[in-house]
Design an enzyme around this catalytic site. Structure first.
Site, PDB file in Angstrom:
ATOM      1  N   GLN A 192      -6.326  -1.048   2.363  1.00  0.00           N
ATOM      2  CA  GLN A 192      -5.791  -0.963   3.715  1.00  0.00           C
ATOM      3  C   GLN A 192      -6.601   0.068   4.510  1.00  0.00           C
ATOM      4  O   GLN A 192      -6.564   1.261   4.187  1.00  0.00           O
ATOM      5  CB  GLN A 192      -4.321  -0.538   3.661  1.00  0.00           C
ATOM      6  CG  GLN A 192      -3.621  -0.593   5.001  1.00  0.00           C
ATOM      7  CD  GLN A 192      -2.224   0.021   4.945  1.00  0.00           C
ATOM      8  OE1 GLN A 192      -2.048   1.136   4.446  1.00  0.00           O
ATOM      9  NE2 GLN A 192      -1.242  -0.693   5.465  1.00  0.00           N
ATOM     10  N   TYR A 235       0.335   4.913  13.306  1.00  0.00           N
ATOM     11  CA  TYR A 235      -1.031   5.426  13.166  1.00  0.00           C
ATOM     12  C   TYR A 235      -1.857   4.901  14.343  1.00  0.00           C
ATOM     13  O   TYR A 235      -1.337   4.229  15.230  1.00  0.00           O
ATOM     14  CB  TYR A 235      -1.590   5.061  11.781  1.00  0.00           C
ATOM     15  CG  TYR A 235      -0.741   5.694  10.687  1.00  0.00           C
ATOM     16  CD1 TYR A 235      -0.678   7.086  10.578  1.00  0.00           C
ATOM     17  CD2 TYR A 235       0.044   4.924   9.842  1.00  0.00           C
ATOM     18  CE1 TYR A 235       0.141   7.692   9.631  1.00  0.00           C
ATOM     19  CE2 TYR A 235       0.862   5.523   8.891  1.00  0.00           C
ATOM     20  CZ  TYR A 235       0.916   6.910   8.792  1.00  0.00           C
ATOM     21  OH  TYR A 235       1.731   7.516   7.874  1.00  0.00           O
ATOM     22  N   PRO A 258       0.825  -1.209   0.000  1.00  0.00           N
ATOM     23  CA  PRO A 258       0.000   0.000   0.000  1.00  0.00           C
ATOM     24  C   PRO A 258       0.862   1.264   0.000  1.00  0.00           C
ATOM     25  O   PRO A 258       1.830   1.350   0.757  1.00  0.00           O
ATOM     26  CB  PRO A 258      -0.799  -0.110   1.301  1.00  0.00           C
ATOM     27  CG  PRO A 258      -0.123  -1.159   2.115  1.00  0.00           C
ATOM     28  CD  PRO A 258       0.600  -2.046   1.168  1.00  0.00           C
TER      29      PRO A 258
HETATM   30  C1  FMN Z   1       4.975   6.776  -1.513  1.00  0.00           C
HETATM   31  C2  FMN Z   1       4.784   5.792  -0.413  1.00  0.00           C
HETATM   32  C3  FMN Z   1       3.588   5.746   0.269  1.00  0.00           C
HETATM   33  C4  FMN Z   1       3.372   4.806   1.277  1.00  0.00           C
HETATM   34  N1  FMN Z   1       2.153   4.694   1.873  1.00  0.00           N
HETATM   35  C5  FMN Z   1       1.895   3.660   2.707  1.00  0.00           C
HETATM   36  C6  FMN Z   1       0.582   3.372   3.132  1.00  0.00           C
HETATM   37  O1  FMN Z   1      -0.362   3.986   2.709  1.00  0.00           O
HETATM   38  N2  FMN Z   1       0.405   2.369   4.015  1.00  0.00           N
HETATM   39  C7  FMN Z   1       1.449   1.605   4.455  1.00  0.00           C
HETATM   40  O2  FMN Z   1       1.243   0.706   5.259  1.00  0.00           O
HETATM   41  N3  FMN Z   1       2.687   1.834   4.035  1.00  0.00           N
HETATM   42  C8  FMN Z   1       2.934   2.816   3.148  1.00  0.00           C
HETATM   43  N4  FMN Z   1       4.184   2.999   2.651  1.00  0.00           N
HETATM   44  C9  FMN Z   1       5.221   2.052   3.035  1.00  0.00           C
HETATM   45  C10 FMN Z   1       5.319   0.941   1.974  1.00  0.00           C
HETATM   46  O3  FMN Z   1       4.108   0.207   1.885  1.00  0.00           O
HETATM   47  C11 FMN Z   1       6.450  -0.022   2.296  1.00  0.00           C
HETATM   48  O4  FMN Z   1       6.188  -0.679   3.498  1.00  0.00           O
HETATM   49  C12 FMN Z   1       7.789   0.683   2.371  1.00  0.00           C
HETATM   50  O5  FMN Z   1       7.928   1.631   1.327  1.00  0.00           O
HETATM   51  C13 FMN Z   1       8.943  -0.306   2.279  1.00  0.00           C
HETATM   52  O6  FMN Z   1       8.901  -0.999   1.067  1.00  0.00           O
HETATM   53  P1  FMN Z   1       9.901  -0.698  -0.179  1.00  0.00           P
HETATM   54  O7  FMN Z   1      11.279  -0.791   0.360  1.00  0.00           O
HETATM   55  O8  FMN Z   1       9.571  -1.774  -1.182  1.00  0.00           O
HETATM   56  O9  FMN Z   1       9.592   0.675  -0.697  1.00  0.00           O
HETATM   57  C14 FMN Z   1       4.414   3.943   1.647  1.00  0.00           C
HETATM   58  C15 FMN Z   1       5.636   4.022   0.987  1.00  0.00           C
HETATM   59  C16 FMN Z   1       5.826   4.912  -0.049  1.00  0.00           C
HETATM   60  C17 FMN Z   1       7.150   4.918  -0.775  1.00  0.00           C
END
Ligand code: FMN
Ligand code: FAD
Length: 759
Positions: A499, A580, A422
């Protein structure tokens, strides 16, 4: 130059050789406490790559080493009644005694002054300080390091497991691991052959026995002398030893210390090898690191027109990043051996794969290159497991890569193991998703992920992070989301989840690209949280939630759940991570309540579990619920990964189908240790310890890592956020790279066999 090496192990001797070779006018001395023929331990290991470095530096000593070593290329893992063999690893074992003899002879031939039987105390170091360079190459318990401890700032991390270094007369054909359990516990053996010229009855393999401190105590070996240890181990491993004997050589049970130093040199004194850093024996890198330090230091000294001090600075600048990277690898490796009990329910092939890929250095793809038939077997096993789990028939000729096997969760059937994590888009209009969301989620679904999870979607207007956050709190949200869900269902094989969340004390801020700051009072909304603790000094102080607030929020979650079902979402994820609202109930750093919703973990989980139960009751029985948690607060006094076990147990009991294991975001002072796959160990721990399906997330960006995660049983799904953001077709590209065919949507059929060229 006048150089004095204090300590004549591999590091000191090799530096002496290289510096004398570089300029015969150098006066090079090596001071050693042992006699030339003394040595503790048995063999050491070099990779083929290390041997190449040694050949390039000094052909004479390399030739002698090559004549003495025993080369093998397989790793055998003996576990239960099976042996898992993986080939193509390319290592050489060499007797430590032979190595030291070769280096001593070479040093002597070059004119290095070798002084034996001089056991130095820290204050003796001062007598050598008038040399141009004093080298602390005196190993783990370095007196040079002790003498200048204030400058070198050593940190020593004593690891909990115990080990003993034994030898065996058994000529093992491969690098060998034994895992054997008896009434006292689980015993791990790391063993390898290091010579081809041993006389009958002489040791020819290193045989390191490792166990937990508790196991050692139960076995009554914590105070054992060498003979008692040998007798116990010979009896324990008799079925493995094939009539061979174990041999002692100062074989006392010890703990492993990981040594790190704040700085590696002080004035004209420099540390080398084990004196300045250690890396756990399970990755067999100690001697390699020591000799490569010597190579780097010699290069820095040779190259310079600058001072000795400049050369020492250059040496540390070159070596520190390499050493720290190997120490990180060693850390994950030693932790695998500290927790091996956790893996004992895995089938032998998966246990072997988990062991081989434990430190991230070796992945599914590396093993595919080294030993395609081993990986073919792993893929077949994974396919068989997935077939049984999902009820979907899978090809075995060949079996699909692990990431392309299906997964069933309740009635939800995911076509593969890649999910888009998400990601808030901050682009909604009073919670209503629009064109941006359609393209964002739609393109990633077409891009091949098996599941896309829509961003944090708030259950009430005041539960948003920013004015642009998505919601499910008013009737027009349902058709807006349904349009997106229908698109995904009609035009891709992907499933789509949402989510649900409430931002709690992290709410009422501007969008990230507008500065993330708290909204001005006329635009902000009131915040609630378990305790009245502001997120940071600038943030609004939230109101401590009353029972009435909780009941209102429960009903908001239920109504959002019903709307999510009306919109047609396939999976619902409850956001209990990243600080949160629900997460801030769980973390002791943000929940200071004194009622039944604060205090113990059970109390702190009470409201999140009430939300879970209400949502579960409102969500169709056949559809799964996932829960995202922060498994680690990364902050003093906060949650530790061990606490996540308790959280996951409670969620499992409540009926959660899968835990999405993230971390951090819970406290301003949190300092996550980011790195490749840095949260995957938490997902693995919960999957193995609690027996609940998990999603791994965090710095997963290569298909080989995704395959490794699934094949090793570290998680059931690999979640990608930024990698799939960067490349909406990440999953399709991964399929193409691996020669795995994925169905293209009809309008795109013309690219089904097309191979673009990017360079
Ligand atoms: C632009 C952006 C928005 C995100 N929004 C959410 C979110 O809405 N809910 C959530 O649980 N994590 C959110 N995250 C965290 C990601 O879901 C993920 O856990 C985190 O980026 C680590 O993964 P990655 O290394 O593949 O980027 C967000 C991350 C990014 C980069
Ligand atoms: C169980 C175990 C298994 C290992 N397996 C491997 C392996 O498979 N492969 C591998 O590459 N490495 C392995 N190592 C690590 C390896 O032994 C060391 O990392 C390596 O020898 C480091 O070299 P060094 O020259 O820095 O230190 P050392 O080899 O420890 O040499 C230091 C020298 O200094 C001398 N000395 C110490 N104190 C004094 C003093 N006060 N006065 C005078 N002289 C002194 C010592 O006698 C010694 O000769 C293993 C280590 C352990 C404990």
């Amino acid at each position: 130059m006048h150089i004095v090496c204090l300590g004549g192990g591999p590091a000191g001797l090799y530096l002496a050789i290289l510096m004398k070779k570089a300029d015969p006018r150098n006066r090079v001395r090596v001071i050693e406490r042992n006699r030339p023929s003394d040595t503790f331990g048995f063999g050491v290991v070099f990779s083929d790559q290390t041997l190449e470095h040694l050949r390039d530096e000094d052909a004479e000593s390399y030739d002698a080493i090559e004549r003495s070593f025993y080369h093998w290329d397989s790793i055998d893992v003996f576990y239960r009644d099976q042996v898992v063999r993986s080939c193509g690893h390319g290592f050489a074992g060499l007797g430590r005694h032979d190595l030291l003899r070769i280096l001593q002879q070479r040093a002597q031939a070059l004119g290095v002054e070798l002084e034996f039987e001089r056991d130095l105390a820290p204050h003796d170091v001062d007598a050598y300080l008038d040399a141009d360079l004093v080298v602390g190459s005196d190993g783990l318990n370095s007196v040079v390091r002790t003498r200048f401890a204030d400058a070198f700032a050593p940190q020593i991390d004593w690891r909990p497991n115990r080990f003993v270094w034994l030898g065996s007369t058994q000529p093992l054909p491969a690098f060998t691991f034994f895992f054997d359990e008896n009434e006292h516990g689980l015993w791990r053996v790391h063993a390898y052959r290091y010579t081809q010229n041993a006389a009958p009855g002489e040791p020819q393999s290193t045989f390191i026995v490792e166990c937990t401190a508790e196991t050692l105590l139960r076995a009554g070996l914590d105070q054992a002398d060498e003979d008692a240890t040998v007798a116990y181990c010979e009896a324990l491993f008799a079925p493995r030893l094939g009539g061979h004997k174990l041999c002692k050589n100062r074989s006392m049970w010890r703990s492993f210390p990981t040594v790190r130093c704040g700085t590696w040199s002080h004035k004209n004194v420099v540390l080398l090898g084990d004196a300045v850093h250690t890396a756990h024996f399970s990755i067999g890198s100690g001697t390699k690191l020591a000799m490569e330090d010597a190579i780097a230091l010699a290069k820095a000294l040779r190259s310079g027109t600058g001072s000795v001090k400049d050369a020492l600075t250059a040496y540390e600048a070159e070596r520190r990043p390499v050493v720290e990277s190997i120490q990180r690898t060693a850390q994950t490796s030693l932790e695998w051996f500290e927790h091996t009990e956790r893996f004992m329910n895995l089938e032998p092939w998966q246990f072997g794969f988990s062991l081989l890929t434990r430190s991230l250095r070796i992945t599914h793809e590396n093993l595919q290159q080294r030993d395609p038939s081993f990986i073919a077997q792993v893929n077949e096993h994974i396919a068989a497991q997935a077939e049984q789990q999902s009820g979907i028939k899978l090809s075995r000729h060949p079996a699909p890569p692990p990431m392309f096997t299906p997964l069933r969760i309740r009635d939800l059937l995911l076509p593969n193991r890649i999910a888009v994590s998400p990601m808030c888009q901050y682009s909604a209009d009073d919670g209503t998703p629009g064109e941006w969301h359609l393209v964002h989620l739609g393109s990633r679904a077409i891009g091949g992920a098996g599941l896309v999870i829509a961003e944090m979607t708030d259950v009430c207007r005041d539960g948003r992070i920013s004015p642009g956050c998505a919601g499910l709190y008013k009737p027009e949200h349902v058709p807006a989301w349904k349009r997106i869900v229908d698109f995904v269902h009609q035009h891709s094989d992907a499933k789509i989840g949402v989510q649900l969340a409430h931002a709690g004390r992290k709410g009422a801020v501007a969008r990230p690209w507008q500065g993330d700051a708290p909204l001005p009072p006329d635009e902000a909304w009131p915040l609630i949280a378990p305790s009245a603790i502001a997120w940071n000094a600038q943030s609004q102080v939230p109101r401590e939630m009353t029972r009435a607030d909780m009941l209102t929020l429960l009903s908001d979650f239920v109504s959002a759940t019903e709307m999510a079902d009306m919109a047609g979402f396939d999976l619902l994820e409850l956001h209990m991570a990243h600080g949160y609202l629900l997460s801030s109930f769980i973390s002791p750093l943000s929940n200071l309540r004194t009622d039944e919703y604060g205090g113990s973990l059970v109390n702190r989980m009470r409201f999140p579990l009430e939300v879970f139960a209400a949502v579960r009751a409102a969500w169709p029985e056949e559809k799964p619920i996932s829960v995202r948690i922060s498994a680690h607060d990364w902050a003093p006094g906060g949650l530790l990964p061990g606490d996540a076990i308790g959280i996951a147990k409670l969620l499992k009991q409540a009926g959660a189908d899968i835990v999405d294991v993230s971390s951090g975001g819970t406290a301003q002072e949190g300092r996550p240790q980011y790195g490749r796959l840095y949260q995957t160990p938490f997902a693995e721990e919960l999957r193995l310890q609690v027996g609940i399906a998990t999603m791994a997330v965090g710095n997963i960006s290569s298909y080989s890592d995704a395959n490794s995660i699934i094949a090793a049983g570290r998680a059931d799904l690999a979640l990608l956020a930024r990698a799939h953001l960067f490349d909406p077709y990440w999953t399709r590209h991964a399929a193409a790279e691996q020669g795995h065919s994925m169905r293209w949507p009809d309008p795109y059929q013309s690219v089904a066999h097309y191979k673009p060229r990017f360079k």
